[in-house]
Design a protein around this motif. Structure first.
Motif, PDB file in Angstrom:
ATOM      1  N   GLY A 336      38.160  37.737  44.693  1.00 31.74           N
ATOM      2  CA  GLY A 336      38.476  39.167  44.784  1.00 31.74           C
ATOM      3  C   GLY A 336      39.980  39.365  44.932  1.00 31.74           C
ATOM      4  O   GLY A 336      40.631  38.683  45.714  1.00 31.74           O
ATOM      5  N   GLY A 337      40.539  40.302  44.169  1.00 34.29           N
ATOM      6  CA  GLY A 337      41.983  40.541  44.223  1.00 34.29           C
ATOM      7  C   GLY A 337      42.703  39.999  43.005  1.00 34.29           C
ATOM      8  O   GLY A 337      43.718  40.546  42.570  1.00 34.29           O
ATOM      9  N   TYR A 338      42.182  38.887  42.430  1.00 39.09           N
ATOM     10  CA  TYR A 338      42.768  38.307  41.226  1.00 39.09           C
ATOM     11  C   TYR A 338      42.804  39.358  40.122  1.00 39.09           C
ATOM     12  O   TYR A 338      41.856  40.127  40.025  1.00 39.09           O
ATOM     13  CB  TYR A 338      41.914  37.093  40.794  1.00 39.09           C
ATOM     14  CG  TYR A 338      42.294  36.499  39.460  1.00 39.09           C
ATOM     15  CD1 TYR A 338      43.396  35.670  39.344  1.00 39.09           C
ATOM     16  CD2 TYR A 338      41.556  36.796  38.309  1.00 39.09           C
ATOM     17  CE1 TYR A 338      43.755  35.132  38.112  1.00 39.09           C
ATOM     18  CE2 TYR A 338      41.908  36.260  37.080  1.00 39.09           C
ATOM     19  CZ  TYR A 338      43.006  35.430  36.993  1.00 39.09           C
ATOM     20  OH  TYR A 338      43.356  34.911  35.781  1.00 39.09           O
ATOM     21  N   TYR A 342      45.016  36.949  46.273  1.00 36.17           N
ATOM     22  CA  TYR A 342      43.614  36.705  46.632  1.00 36.17           C
ATOM     23  C   TYR A 342      43.565  35.620  47.695  1.00 36.17           C
ATOM     24  O   TYR A 342      44.530  34.868  47.887  1.00 36.17           O
ATOM     25  CB  TYR A 342      42.815  36.279  45.394  1.00 36.17           C
ATOM     26  CG  TYR A 342      43.444  35.127  44.647  1.00 36.17           C
ATOM     27  CD1 TYR A 342      43.261  33.813  45.065  1.00 36.17           C
ATOM     28  CD2 TYR A 342      44.280  35.370  43.551  1.00 36.17           C
ATOM     29  CE1 TYR A 342      43.877  32.766  44.410  1.00 36.17           C
ATOM     30  CE2 TYR A 342      44.899  34.322  42.890  1.00 36.17           C
ATOM     31  CZ  TYR A 342      44.695  33.025  43.326  1.00 36.17           C
ATOM     32  OH  TYR A 342      45.321  31.986  42.691  1.00 36.17           O
ATOM     33  N   GLU A 408      32.625  34.315  49.473  1.00 38.31           N
ATOM     34  CA  GLU A 408      33.144  35.576  49.996  1.00 38.31           C
ATOM     35  C   GLU A 408      34.082  36.231  48.986  1.00 38.31           C
ATOM     36  O   GLU A 408      34.943  35.552  48.416  1.00 38.31           O
ATOM     37  CB  GLU A 408      33.897  35.261  51.299  1.00 38.31           C
ATOM     38  CG  GLU A 408      34.081  36.441  52.213  1.00 38.31           C
ATOM     39  CD  GLU A 408      34.918  36.012  53.423  1.00 38.31           C
ATOM     40  OE1 GLU A 408      34.606  34.967  54.042  1.00 38.31           O
ATOM     41  OE2 GLU A 408      35.907  36.721  53.708  1.00 38.31           O
ATOM     42  N   ASP A 409      33.923  37.536  48.785  1.00 38.19           N
ATOM     43  CA  ASP A 409      34.803  38.313  47.896  1.00 38.19           C
ATOM     44  C   ASP A 409      34.730  37.884  46.422  1.00 38.19           C
ATOM     45  O   ASP A 409      35.694  38.084  45.687  1.00 38.19           O
ATOM     46  CB  ASP A 409      36.274  38.223  48.331  1.00 38.19           C
ATOM     47  CG  ASP A 409      36.517  38.921  49.647  1.00 38.19           C
ATOM     48  OD1 ASP A 409      35.778  39.874  49.936  1.00 38.19           O
ATOM     49  OD2 ASP A 409      37.430  38.503  50.375  1.00 38.19           O
ATOM     50  N   TYR A 411      34.211  38.034  42.593  1.00 34.35           N
ATOM     51  CA  TYR A 411      34.256  39.144  41.641  1.00 34.35           C
ATOM     52  C   TYR A 411      33.978  38.618  40.235  1.00 34.35           C
ATOM     53  O   TYR A 411      34.475  37.554  39.857  1.00 34.35           O
ATOM     54  CB  TYR A 411      35.642  39.824  41.660  1.00 34.35           C
ATOM     55  CG  TYR A 411      35.788  40.775  40.491  1.00 34.35           C
ATOM     56  CD1 TYR A 411      35.195  42.035  40.510  1.00 34.35           C
ATOM     57  CD2 TYR A 411      36.461  40.375  39.327  1.00 34.35           C
ATOM     58  CE1 TYR A 411      35.268  42.879  39.416  1.00 34.35           C
ATOM     59  CE2 TYR A 411      36.542  41.221  38.226  1.00 34.35           C
ATOM     60  CZ  TYR A 411      35.938  42.467  38.276  1.00 34.35           C
ATOM     61  OH  TYR A 411      36.003  43.296  37.193  1.00 34.35           O
TER      62      TYR A 411
END
Ligand code: ATP
Length: 423
Positions: A336-338, A342, A408-409, A411
């Protein structure tokens, strides 16, 4: 024989996995590898740009074939460095690798070889580039000449955006020397496809078409990434068009390089845009794409070592490159965030369960294995790859496998393959 794979992504996991299936191979090393490549061979802690380290390792361990996964070692001249020690390398020499290493060189080669590509101009001076952009207007594309990890291309929808990109590259030097020179080119509109071939001099053996998904968001929205998923074949480039497309975008490049005394060995990858006027080359890569490699190698039905040896020994026509008729698809699970910042170090669960599904293989990219656990260690973490009778079946399987995987996280895009299904 002993093989050394250079690189650490999902592509290299797929290469090591495929190479390991060859009865010819007794040992595989991956430098530096990841948490998944350790399942296919032995990881050795040497970075992909450490040419002396790689050559020394290959020499000391009597490696019979080096397979360069990413472009950087090729552009730096790994083929020549290994060749001095008599070690064959699957991949082109530094001159031909500049097809990817320098966008200006690549565009000039395309022009000289008569390959369809967007009209362009090369600039070394910011003021001249700015004046050109102001004169041409938007949309317009600004590309840093050198390697910039997929971030050096700006498709600007306004003149201001294009000038900002020029300023970032040429004045602020955001990509270092890679942005000292830029290519400014006409913006094309259309659907993209990837077309790859095993090459040896002027001989080539085509791989089936594939389609990447570069944007981070569903419906191709948001910033570009290294690739969020891919499938093969791509309906936009059907099998009956392969030969004529190769005549247009593969053959002339191989001929030009051979004529210049720099014959190309390895994978030539043409990134195509299907405009209203037909295919136009956006870029050449000199290695497998990541993630296109994963579905392509799932479909490959000939011993990859035989093909690679035939390439380096310049006898490619002796080998028949066969492919499974099935469709393959790869869904990338990212942190997540990439592609911005991240987290790392999250435990990944479910790999074994996912791989129990028929026709499914989980290729690892940004992972590491510590204390009996597989942890996230990069932006693109897993490439969940599935074979199916058709695109719909492959897509269903891949997403079933994705459901079994967790960290976790995590995407992922839920629409990989949808574009092809609509066709
Ligand atoms: P990567 O390393 O991710 O393969 P790259 O940095 O080598 O990318 P290109 O492939 O040349 O750069 O361009 C990246 C993307 O920018 C293309 O996939 C395409 O979506 C877009 N693009 C490039 N050139 C054009 C163009 N002339 N018109 C429209 N879009 C373009």
């Amino acid at each position: 024989m002993k093989v050394l794979v250079v690189g650490s992504g999902g592509r290299e996991h797929a290469l090591a996995w495929r190479l390991g299936q060859s009865p010819k191979v007794s040992e595989i090393f991956i430098a530096p590898g990841n948490g998944g490549t350790r399942l296919e061979g032995i990881n050795v802690p040497i970075k992909d740009d450490d040419l002396p380290g790689l050559v020394n390792f290959a020499k000391e361990n009597k490696i019979d074939l080096v397979v360069a996964g990413p472009e950087l070692p090729l552009v730096l001249g790994i083929k020549e460095a290994l060749s001095k020690e008599g070690i064959p390398c699957f991949g082109p020499g530094a001159y031909a690798a500049n097809l990817e290493g320098s966008k200006a060189f690549s565009k000039m080669v395309m022009r000289d070889a008569g390959v369809p590509t967007a009209p362009f101009k090369v600039f070394d001076e910011f003021d001249q580039a700015k004046a050109f952009v102001e004169n041409k207007g938007a949309p317009i594309v600004v590309k840093a000449d050198g390697l910039a990890a997929g971030k050096g291309v700006v498709v600007a929808s306004t003149v201001e955006e294009a000038i900002e990109a020029l300023d970032d590259m040429m004045v602020k030097r955001e990509f270092g020397t890679a942005g000292e020179r830029v290519v400014v080119e006409e913006a094309l509109k259309g659907e993209e496809a990837s077309f790859l071939a095993f090459c040896a001099g002027e001989d080539y053996a085509l791989l089936p078409s594939a389609q990447d998904h570069k944007a981070v968001g569903e419906g191709d929205t948001g910033p570009n990434t290294g690739g969020m998923g891919a499938y093969s074949p791509a309906p936009i480039l059907p099998r009956e068009k392969y030969e004529e497309t190769a005549e247009l975008v593969i053959k002339p490049i191989l001929k030009l390089l051979a004529d210049r005394g720099e014959p190309f060995t390895g994978i030539l990858y043409a990134g195509l845009m299907y405009t209203d006027d037909g295919p136009s080359v956006l870029e050449y890569n000199v290695r497998f794409g990541d993630p296109e490699c994963q579905p392509l190698l799932m479909r490959l039905d000939t011993d990859i070592v035989e093909i690679m040896l035939a390439c380096v020994e310049n006898r490619l026509p002796e080998v028949e490159v066969k492919l499974k008729d099935e469709t393959a698809i790869c869904v990338v699970m990212a942190a997540g965030g990439y592609p911005a910042s991240y987290g790392k170090g999250k435990e990944i669960c479910g790999i074994e369960e996912a791989e129990k599904l028929e026709g499914v293989k989980v290729f690892q990219a940004g992972t590491k294995y510590t204390d009996g656990k597989t942890l996230t260690n990069g932006g693109r973490v897993l490439g969940v790859t599935a074979l199916g009778a058709d695109l719909g079946a492959a897509q269903k399987r891949a997403y079933e496998a994705v459901e079994k995987l967790s960290f976790e996280d995590a995407y992922f895009r839920r629409d990989i393959g949808d574009k092809g299904l609509k066709k």
